[in-house]
Design a protein around this motif. Structure first.
Motif, PDB file in Angstrom:
ATOM      1  N   PHE A 235       0.827  -1.204   0.000  1.00 27.38           N
ATOM      2  CA  PHE A 235       0.000   0.000   0.000  1.00 27.38           C
ATOM      3  C   PHE A 235       0.864   1.257   0.000  1.00 27.38           C
ATOM      4  N   GLN A 236       1.722   1.339  -0.992  1.00 23.11           N
ATOM      5  CA  GLN A 236       2.532   2.548  -1.152  1.00 23.11           C
ATOM      6  C   GLN A 236       1.947   3.461  -2.236  1.00 23.11           C
ATOM      7  N   ILE A 237       0.751   3.117  -2.701  1.00 26.40           N
ATOM      8  CA  ILE A 237       0.048   3.965  -3.645  1.00 26.40           C
ATOM      9  C   ILE A 237      -0.972   4.808  -2.857  1.00 26.40           C
ATOM     10  N   SER A 238      -1.595   5.674  -3.524  1.00 30.50           N
ATOM     11  CA  SER A 238      -2.609   6.518  -2.880  1.00 30.50           C
ATOM     12  C   SER A 238      -3.843   5.704  -2.549  1.00 30.50           C
ATOM     13  N   PRO A 239      -4.502   5.987  -1.364  1.00 28.62           N
ATOM     14  CA  PRO A 239      -5.741   5.279  -1.027  1.00 28.62           C
ATOM     15  C   PRO A 239      -6.810   5.545  -2.102  1.00 28.62           C
ATOM     16  N   PRO A 240      -7.869   4.733  -2.111  1.00 26.65           N
ATOM     17  CA  PRO A 240      -8.204   3.692  -1.131  1.00 26.65           C
ATOM     18  C   PRO A 240      -7.442   2.393  -1.370  1.00 26.65           C
ATOM     19  N   TRP A 241      -7.137   1.718  -0.233  1.00 30.32           N
ATOM     20  CA  TRP A 241      -6.450   0.428  -0.300  1.00 30.32           C
ATOM     21  C   TRP A 241      -7.469  -0.683  -0.067  1.00 30.32           C
ATOM     22  N   GLN A 242      -7.261  -1.752  -0.801  1.00 28.63           N
ATOM     23  CA  GLN A 242      -8.187  -2.894  -0.697  1.00 28.63           C
ATOM     24  C   GLN A 242      -7.399  -4.175  -0.450  1.00 28.63           C
ATOM     25  N   LEU A 243      -7.974  -5.011   0.399  1.00 27.88           N
ATOM     26  CA  LEU A 243      -7.339  -6.306   0.727  1.00 27.88           C
ATOM     27  C   LEU A 243      -8.435  -7.366   0.735  1.00 27.88           C
TER      28      LEU A 243
ATOM     29  N   TYR B 190      -5.804 -23.984   0.493  1.00 27.70           N
ATOM     30  CA  TYR B 190      -5.119 -22.828  -0.071  1.00 27.70           C
ATOM     31  C   TYR B 190      -5.713 -21.556   0.536  1.00 27.70           C
ATOM     32  N   LEU B 191      -4.842 -20.636   0.924  1.00 27.11           N
ATOM     33  CA  LEU B 191      -5.237 -19.303   1.394  1.00 27.11           C
ATOM     34  C   LEU B 191      -4.623 -18.274   0.455  1.00 27.11           C
ATOM     35  N   LYS B 192      -5.480 -17.348  -0.008  1.00 28.26           N
ATOM     36  CA  LYS B 192      -5.021 -16.342  -0.965  1.00 28.26           C
ATOM     37  C   LYS B 192      -5.230 -14.952  -0.366  1.00 28.26           C
ATOM     38  N   VAL B 193      -4.161 -14.173  -0.241  1.00 28.73           N
ATOM     39  CA  VAL B 193      -4.199 -12.799   0.257  1.00 28.73           C
ATOM     40  C   VAL B 193      -3.817 -11.891  -0.913  1.00 28.73           C
ATOM     41  N   GLU B 194      -4.754 -11.023  -1.305  1.00 22.70           N
ATOM     42  CA  GLU B 194      -4.556 -10.189  -2.498  1.00 22.70           C
ATOM     43  C   GLU B 194      -4.726  -8.719  -2.139  1.00 22.70           C
ATOM     44  N   ASP B 195      -3.783  -7.857  -2.581  1.00 24.20           N
ATOM     45  CA  ASP B 195      -3.884  -6.416  -2.363  1.00 24.20           C
ATOM     46  C   ASP B 195      -3.906  -5.699  -3.704  1.00 24.20           C
ATOM     47  N   ASN B 196      -4.281  -4.430  -3.668  1.00 20.66           N
ATOM     48  CA  ASN B 196      -4.374  -3.671  -4.926  1.00 20.66           C
ATOM     49  C   ASN B 196      -3.189  -2.746  -5.117  1.00 20.66           C
ATOM     50  N   GLY B 197      -2.086  -3.083  -4.446  1.00 15.17           N
ATOM     51  CA  GLY B 197      -0.897  -2.242  -4.615  1.00 15.17           C
ATOM     52  C   GLY B 197      -0.323  -2.370  -6.010  1.00 15.17           C
ATOM     53  N   GLY B 198      -0.157  -3.603  -6.474  1.00 16.23           N
ATOM     54  CA  GLY B 198       0.340  -3.835  -7.813  1.00 16.23           C
ATOM     55  C   GLY B 198       1.733  -3.313  -8.060  1.00 16.23           C
TER      56      GLY B 198
END
Length: 574
Positions: free
Chosen positions: A464-472, A484-492
């Protein structure tokens, strides 16, 4: 046998050649032969000339008789003048006139100019034959010119010998060895032995020459329909005669049958006696050895590791060595059980300590982050939110501070992860949101404790080094016997190169080295990878996916266990 025949025939031919040379170089014979020739040419003119020629013929006969001796080293010696006068001396005395040009060897003898010429066997009914030659009456002649001092032909000497005398050893060997045949070829490759029969024989000389090299003096001759033969070949030096001895291969093998059968019987009897002795000795040793085998058969890994002690039976042998061996095996078994259980206990404590050490690093790390969040919220006078966060923090610390269990149901792990996420949501308000998509079938799967929170923290720190909003988003599913556990963020922000670098780093981790260098900071993802590999080994799942636009996904997983008992049964070291 072939060499013996060669030596015998060569001796006879040498004898004929020596006689002819003695005649040629005998001055007495030459002088009497010249006078005989002169008197014989005047035979019709006066009786005195007839008496003179007979006298010279008698003198030649006496010299020849003395030359060939009492043992008749030659059957007859004929002396020819160049005009056809002949003195036959040896067995009897006789003078005749012949037409030399009609003699079969005349032209060849003239061409040789003093060198010897040996005829093929020729029938001569006027001379007595001996032995096996009495019926065929064949003789061989050695013929040569004797010359004047100026080199002109003066006459011809013919030494005649009985074929039975020349080939006596051949007949003897064939009678003693019915399956062996002797063939002799002269320098013109004419068959000179056997001479008794006129029946045609295969040309073995040509067959052997075509089938083998010049250096091969023995070998196997394949005649096709007639079968295979063993052959030996010898050349009579000085005469260019060839001696060939033939024996059927089957007959040769038959001669070995008695030896083969005797050897087989002796060998079989020896084996039977040896087996009987070995059986008697082994019978004395079998019983204690069987007991010893049964005792050693009980030494299995499961019995060694079993807490219930299994005693080994004694061999009860009167043989001191076997008794000592049995006692040594029993002592070794006891020491092996004790040592193995100690080693397993030590390995179990070591593995458990490593896992708890890795897990404990998360506790202060999480506390530092939460205290930092509360400090920031206090500066912003968010008192109610601080109270609520403290409540979430207390619940979460009760969870992470418990070191009794190293695996928990996935539903419990998700619940306390939400406590942490709620704290982060209170801090960032509308700037942060999260979603949970947990499959109902996976809620009771047992997974490593605190396996999600380091990945979530990693997203806040690096993703989350981009501008908000952050999503997880957090989701779970099961496939092919794994959770299986999948953790996904929108940082990209994770590039393909960085992803591959991280995966290579975690795949090549040196477990022993990493455990010795554990530290609180910068251990989020590495901590997760170490604990997964410690728990699941090669079945651990640790993946990173950054193929979707502006999204980074971390996927972890492992084998499915429905209860703690099932897990600890598969992993007794924990």
């Amino acid at each position: 046998m072939c060499a013996s025949v060669e030596s015998s025939v060569r001796t006879q031919l040498d004898s004929l050649s020596s006689i002819s040379m003695n005649v040629v170089y005998s001055n007495a014979i030459k002088m009497n032969f010249r006078e005989f020739s002169t008197s014989y040419q005047r035979n019709g003119t006066a009786p005195v000339h007839q008496a003179a020629s007979r006298e010279k013929a008698m003198a030649i006969h006496d010299i020849v008789t003395a030359m060939i001796g009492a043992y008749q080293s030659a059957s007859e010696i004929n002396l020819y003048t160049m005009d056809g006068s002949c003195v036959e001396a040896g067995y009897w005395l006789k003078t005749t006139s012949v037409n030399l040009e009609r003699l079969p060897w005349y032209s060849q003898v003239l061409a040789l100019n003093g060198h010897k010429y040996i005829t093929a066997p020729i029938v001569n009914r006027q001379l007595p034959a001996k032995g096996e030659n009495q019926k065929s009456q064949k003789f061989i002649s050695l013929v040569r010119l004797f010359l004047e001092p100026d080199g002109t032909p003066e006459g011809i000497v013919e030494v005649v010998q009985d074929c039975d005398r020349i080939f006596s050893l051949c007949s003897q060997l064939e009678s003693q060895n019915p399956d062996s045949w002797v063939f002799i070829y002269n320098s013109r490759k004419e068959l000179v032995y056997p001479y008794q029969s006129d029946s045609s024989y295969p040309n073995y000389y040509t067959m052997i020459t075509q089938a083998s090299s010049k250096d091969d003096k023995a070998g196997i001759l394949n005649t096709g329909s007639s079968g295979k033969y063993l052959f030996a070949e010898q050349t009579i030096e000085g005469y260019d005669w060839t001696v060939i001895l033939i024996k059927p291969k089957s007959a040769f093998n038959r001669s070995l049958s008695f030896f083969r059968i005797t050897f087989f019987l002796i060998g079989a009897l020896s084996i039977l006696v040896t087996l009987f002795i070995c059986f008697f000795i082994s019978k004395r040793l079998t019983v204690p050895l069987e007991k010893l085998t049964a005792a050693t058969g009980k030494i299995t890994i499961s019995r060694v590791l079993n807490e219930k002690k299994v005693n080994l039976t004694s061999a009860d042998s009167r043989i001191k060595e076997l008794s000592l061996l049995c006692e040594s095996i029993r002592s070794m078994y006891e020491k092996l059980r004790f040592t193995s259980q100690e080693v397993l206990l030590s390995r179990s404590e070591e593995t458990r300590a490593k896992f708890q050490a890795a897990q404990s690093l998360i506790n202060p790390h999480f506390l530092y982050n939460c205290l930092t969040n509360i400090s920031v919220m206090a500066e912003e006078e968010m008192n109610e939110d601080i109270v609520q966060m403290c409540q979430y923090l207390c619940d979460y610390f009760r969870y992470i501070s418990s070191s009794r269990d190293m695996i928990v149901p996935l539903k419990e792990e998700i619940f306390y992860t939400e406590c942490y996420l709620n704290c982060m949501q209170m801090r960032f308000h509308e700037g942060f949101s999260y979603t949970m998509d947990i499959a109902t079938e996976t809620e009771q799967f047992y997974i490593p404790k605190l396996i999600i929170q380091p990945i979530v923290e990693n997203a806040f720190k690096y993703g989350f080094q981009i501008s908000p909003p952050w999503q997880l988003s957090i989701s779970s599913y099961a496939e092919h016997g794994r959770w299986y556990l999948k953790v996904e963020d929108n940082g990209g922000l994770l590039s393909e190169e960085k992803k591959n670098e991280l995966l290579r780093l975690y795949e090549n981790l040196d477990m022993d080295k990493e455990w010795n260098s554990l530290q609180i900071g910068n251990m989020g993802l590495k901590n997760v990878c170490l604990r997964l590999r410690l728990l699941y080994g090669a079945e651990a799942v640790f993946q990173i996916d950054c193929s979707s636009s502006k999204k980074t996904s971390f996927i972890v997983g492992g084998p499915v266990y429905q209860s703690r008992e099932e897990y600890y049964e598969q992993h007794p070291e924990l």
